[in-house]
Design a protein around this motif. Structure first.
Motif, PDB file in Angstrom:
ATOM      1  N   ASP A 101      -7.079   4.652  -5.254  1.00  0.00           N
ATOM      2  CA  ASP A 101      -5.856   3.954  -5.654  1.00  0.00           C
ATOM      3  C   ASP A 101      -5.073   3.433  -4.451  1.00  0.00           C
ATOM      4  O   ASP A 101      -4.526   2.319  -4.485  1.00  0.00           O
ATOM      5  CB  ASP A 101      -4.975   4.882  -6.500  1.00  0.00           C
ATOM      6  CG  ASP A 101      -5.565   5.143  -7.880  1.00  0.00           C
ATOM      7  OD1 ASP A 101      -6.427   4.341  -8.298  1.00  0.00           O
ATOM      8  OD2 ASP A 101      -5.170   6.134  -8.519  1.00  0.00           O
ATOM      9  N   LEU A 102      -4.986   4.235  -3.387  1.00  0.00           N
ATOM     10  CA  LEU A 102      -4.217   3.796  -2.220  1.00  0.00           C
ATOM     11  C   LEU A 102      -4.898   2.623  -1.525  1.00  0.00           C
ATOM     12  O   LEU A 102      -4.244   1.677  -1.072  1.00  0.00           O
ATOM     13  CB  LEU A 102      -4.008   4.958  -1.238  1.00  0.00           C
ATOM     14  CG  LEU A 102      -3.135   4.639  -0.006  1.00  0.00           C
ATOM     15  CD1 LEU A 102      -1.788   4.042  -0.411  1.00  0.00           C
ATOM     16  CD2 LEU A 102      -2.941   5.890   0.842  1.00  0.00           C
ATOM     17  N   LYS A 109      -6.763   0.376  -2.984  1.00  0.00           N
ATOM     18  CA  LYS A 109      -6.491  -0.790  -3.829  1.00  0.00           C
ATOM     19  C   LYS A 109      -5.077  -1.302  -3.622  1.00  0.00           C
ATOM     20  O   LYS A 109      -4.829  -2.514  -3.584  1.00  0.00           O
ATOM     21  CB  LYS A 109      -6.703  -0.434  -5.299  1.00  0.00           C
ATOM     22  CG  LYS A 109      -8.147  -0.169  -5.674  1.00  0.00           C
ATOM     23  CD  LYS A 109      -8.261   0.214  -7.149  1.00  0.00           C
ATOM     24  CE  LYS A 109      -9.710   0.516  -7.531  1.00  0.00           C
ATOM     25  NZ  LYS A 109      -9.820   0.935  -8.952  1.00  0.00           N
ATOM     26  N   THR A 110      -4.128  -0.377  -3.460  1.00  0.00           N
ATOM     27  CA  THR A 110      -2.737  -0.768  -3.237  1.00  0.00           C
ATOM     28  C   THR A 110      -2.576  -1.518  -1.914  1.00  0.00           C
ATOM     29  O   THR A 110      -1.859  -2.520  -1.828  1.00  0.00           O
ATOM     30  CB  THR A 110      -1.826   0.479  -3.235  1.00  0.00           C
ATOM     31  OG1 THR A 110      -1.921   1.122  -4.510  1.00  0.00           O
ATOM     32  CG2 THR A 110      -0.377   0.103  -2.974  1.00  0.00           C
ATOM     33  N   THR A 122      -4.120  -5.018  -2.338  1.00  0.00           N
ATOM     34  CA  THR A 122      -3.249  -5.852  -3.170  1.00  0.00           C
ATOM     35  C   THR A 122      -2.009  -6.283  -2.390  1.00  0.00           C
ATOM     36  O   THR A 122      -1.583  -7.447  -2.461  1.00  0.00           O
ATOM     37  CB  THR A 122      -2.828  -5.093  -4.442  1.00  0.00           C
ATOM     38  OG1 THR A 122      -4.007  -4.714  -5.171  1.00  0.00           O
ATOM     39  CG2 THR A 122      -1.950  -5.958  -5.332  1.00  0.00           C
ATOM     40  N   GLY A 123      -1.436  -5.343  -1.629  1.00  0.00           N
ATOM     41  CA  GLY A 123      -0.256  -5.675  -0.828  1.00  0.00           C
ATOM     42  C   GLY A 123      -0.551  -6.693   0.247  1.00  0.00           C
ATOM     43  O   GLY A 123       0.215  -7.642   0.455  1.00  0.00           O
ATOM     44  N   ILE A 163       4.517  -2.109   1.903  1.00  0.00           N
ATOM     45  CA  ILE A 163       3.525  -1.448   1.049  1.00  0.00           C
ATOM     46  C   ILE A 163       3.823   0.045   0.969  1.00  0.00           C
ATOM     47  O   ILE A 163       3.774   0.655  -0.112  1.00  0.00           O
ATOM     48  CB  ILE A 163       2.105  -1.690   1.582  1.00  0.00           C
ATOM     49  CG1 ILE A 163       1.751  -3.178   1.513  1.00  0.00           C
ATOM     50  CG2 ILE A 163       1.082  -0.874   0.791  1.00  0.00           C
ATOM     51  CD1 ILE A 163       0.456  -3.532   2.228  1.00  0.00           C
ATOM     52  N   GLU A 201       6.831   0.800  -1.270  1.00  0.00           N
ATOM     53  CA  GLU A 201       6.581   0.579  -2.692  1.00  0.00           C
ATOM     54  C   GLU A 201       5.687   1.648  -3.316  1.00  0.00           C
ATOM     55  O   GLU A 201       5.806   1.924  -4.515  1.00  0.00           O
ATOM     56  CB  GLU A 201       5.951  -0.801  -2.900  1.00  0.00           C
ATOM     57  CG  GLU A 201       6.921  -1.947  -2.609  1.00  0.00           C
ATOM     58  CD  GLU A 201       6.279  -3.308  -2.807  1.00  0.00           C
ATOM     59  OE1 GLU A 201       5.043  -3.355  -3.005  1.00  0.00           O
ATOM     60  OE2 GLU A 201       7.011  -4.328  -2.771  1.00  0.00           O
ATOM     61  N   CYS A 202       4.792   2.234  -2.518  1.00  0.00           N
ATOM     62  CA  CYS A 202       3.908   3.254  -3.081  1.00  0.00           C
ATOM     63  C   CYS A 202       4.332   4.669  -2.668  1.00  0.00           C
ATOM     64  O   CYS A 202       3.587   5.637  -2.905  1.00  0.00           O
ATOM     65  CB  CYS A 202       2.450   2.996  -2.705  1.00  0.00           C
ATOM     66  SG  CYS A 202       2.056   3.204  -0.953  1.00  0.00           S
ATOM     67  N   ARG A 251       4.544   6.192   0.216  1.00  0.00           N
ATOM     68  CA  ARG A 251       3.728   6.858   1.233  1.00  0.00           C
ATOM     69  C   ARG A 251       4.299   6.527   2.606  1.00  0.00           C
ATOM     70  O   ARG A 251       5.091   5.584   2.761  1.00  0.00           O
ATOM     71  CB  ARG A 251       2.272   6.374   1.167  1.00  0.00           C
ATOM     72  CG  ARG A 251       1.578   6.621  -0.165  1.00  0.00           C
ATOM     73  CD  ARG A 251       1.342   8.083  -0.443  1.00  0.00           C
ATOM     74  NE  ARG A 251       0.590   8.271  -1.669  1.00  0.00           N
ATOM     75  CZ  ARG A 251      -0.724   8.430  -1.726  1.00  0.00           C
ATOM     76  NH1 ARG A 251      -1.437   8.394  -0.600  1.00  0.00           N
ATOM     77  NH2 ARG A 251      -1.329   8.612  -2.876  1.00  0.00           N
ATOM     78  N   VAL A 306      -0.411   4.474   5.441  1.00  0.00           N
ATOM     79  CA  VAL A 306      -0.875   3.169   4.975  1.00  0.00           C
ATOM     80  C   VAL A 306      -1.642   2.452   6.073  1.00  0.00           C
ATOM     81  O   VAL A 306      -2.693   1.851   5.833  1.00  0.00           O
ATOM     82  CB  VAL A 306       0.318   2.323   4.478  1.00  0.00           C
ATOM     83  CG1 VAL A 306      -0.103   0.878   4.225  1.00  0.00           C
ATOM     84  CG2 VAL A 306       0.897   2.923   3.205  1.00  0.00           C
TER      85      VAL A 306
END
Length: 449
Positions: free
Chosen positions: A24-25, A27-28, A31-32, A42, A45-46, A48, A53
């Motif tokens: 999931d991370l 993919k995040t 996407t970011g 990023i 928003e998530c 972390r 990141v």
């Protein structure tokens, strides 16, 4: 192409390389990056940490680089993936396999169908090898649009020596070589006559040059018309006259001007790229719709990745170093060597000197430039170097004993050489780059024009 397609392809590449799918991370992060977000955004928003990141991003780019066999990073990820997908047909996505082959629906298929008629002629013998390419993604996209979408026949890549003009063009060729039937790279560092250059081009295409220059030009333009050609002429500034205003041809190379005009005024499907430190007169047009010409002026880089793997320390200070040396690749290279030798790579200690150091390589470059320009341009530069801030045209003219004609022509010529900056606003102001000003102050003040 949307982010879902990019995620699907990246997922298959990661699975093929590691046996694991994107989490999931990951993919995040993808996407970011696709949405143009910074690592900091990023992370917020998530929920972390930014360091987490960044770490995930670094590992992603490393795996993708190994999978594709080329450098992938945050700045070129989406562009690289889209290019690979667009240039390939993918199949057999199952069983941890990714197989792809190049599309054959354009020039390649035509070459196969027409056989020897469309034989490829590539001569990149003296083109540079690009081991590392940072930033310039938008410039690559601009070249792609001009050449492959708008069919621009004549393009100039302009800027100071060492700014990355040649590297940019070679990178474009590396990415899009298969779209051309003829690619020829020639340097005018030691220029030859137009007659000899055309002989060379014709010989490369395995044609025997005819007797007269007119017949040779006809042969050349037949090739430009019947084949998709890309011809690169590097170091074009060497056919111009030293100690004169920018863009004045030396008498023995005056007929190059005829060739460049013919490139823009004759209908054909090919492209010529001129790489130069000063602008050709033919690259100026009042109506870009009328003549298919474009100029791309390069400025400094903004991406600190250019300093990675150079042995420098204190990464949090690299941006300050980039700003100090205007992101100029050659200046950064030479100052990096000095920092490694004298400060053991510690950028913070170098910056603590609080002085704009002009290395010997910079001095040599600026000396060549200053000694080549006209006496009138030298006067203007010397006057500008005494000012600590941008000045108006009126103020600058008062300090000089020049006629309006010489003053205006001198200012225009210096802009064509990228030695002065024009700052537009409520008033139009002129300035030198900080590095060039420092050089002039330290090494040219006793100069007599």
């Amino acid at each position: 192409m949307d982010v879902a397609e990019i995620l699907q392809f990246a997922d298959q590449l990661i699975l093929n390389k590691t046996g694991k799918r994107l989490d999931d991370l990951q993919k995040t992060v993808i996407t970011g990056v696709y949405d143009g977000k910074t690592y900091e955004t990023i992370a917020d928003e998530c929920h972390r940490s930014e360091s987490r990141v960044r770490s995930v991003g670094r590992k992603l780019w490393q795996i993708l680089s190994e999978s594709l066999g080329e450098d992938v990073n945050k700045h070129n990820f989406c562009w690289t993936i889209e290019r690979v997908i667009n240039n390939s047909q993918f199949y057999n996505f199952g069983n941890n396999q990714i197989n792809y082959c190049h599309n054959d629906n354009n020039e390649s298929s035509k070459n196969t169908e027409q056989g020897i008629k469309n034989q490829l002629y590539y001569d990149l013998t003296i083109a540079p090898k690009i081991n590392r390419f940072c930033d310039r993604i938008s410039e690559i996209d601009t070249l792609f649009n001009w050449i492959l979408n708008q069919t621009t026949n004549l393009i100039s890549i302009l800027g100071l020596s060492g700014i990355g003009k040649t590297t940019l063009v070679k990178r474009f060729i590396d990415l899009h070589q298969q779209k051309f039937e003829v690619i020829i790279w020639r340097s005018l560092k030691f220029p030859k006559s137009l007659n000899l250059l055309i002989n060379d081009l014709l010989n490369t295409c395995q044609q025997e040059p005819k007797a007269t220059i007119n017949d040779k030009l006809k042969q050349l333009f037949d090739i430009l018309t019947n084949k998709k050609c890309l011809i690169i002429l590097d170091d074009v500034q060497n056919i111009f006259t030293p100690h004169q205003f920018a863009g004045k041809y030396q008498p023995e190379y005056q007929d190059y001007q005829t060739l460049f005009k013919m490139i823009t005024e004759t209908q054909h499907q090919s492209h010529v790229i001129l790489i130069s430190q000063e602008q050709c007169p033919e690259m100026e047009s009042l109506d870009e719709e009328l003549y298919p010409i474009k100029s791309l002026e390069l400025s400094g880089l903004e991406n600190i990745d250019i300093l990675k793997n150079t042995g420098l320390k204190d990464e949090d200070t690299w941006l300050n170093l980039m700003i100090l040396y205007t992101g100029h690749p050659l200046f950064l290279k030479t100052i990096t060597i000095s920092i490694k030798k004298i400060f053991n790579g510690k950028v913070s200690e170098f910056l603590a000197e609080n002085e704009l150091v002009i290395t010997q390589e910079m001095q040599s470059l600026f000396s060549q430039i200053f000694n080549k320009i006209s006496p009138i341009e030298q006067q203007i530069i010397l006057a500008l170097s005494k000012c600590n801030q941008p000045v108006s045209r009126e103020y600058l003219k008062i300090t000089l004993e020049l006629s309006s004609t010489n003053f205006i022509n001198g200012l225009e010529s210096l802009q064509k050489r990228y030695l002065i900056q024009k700052i537009t606003g409520y008033n139009i102001l002129f300035d030198l780059s900080p590095i060039f000003r420092e050089y002039v102050r330290n090494f040219c003040q006793n100069y007599r024009t």
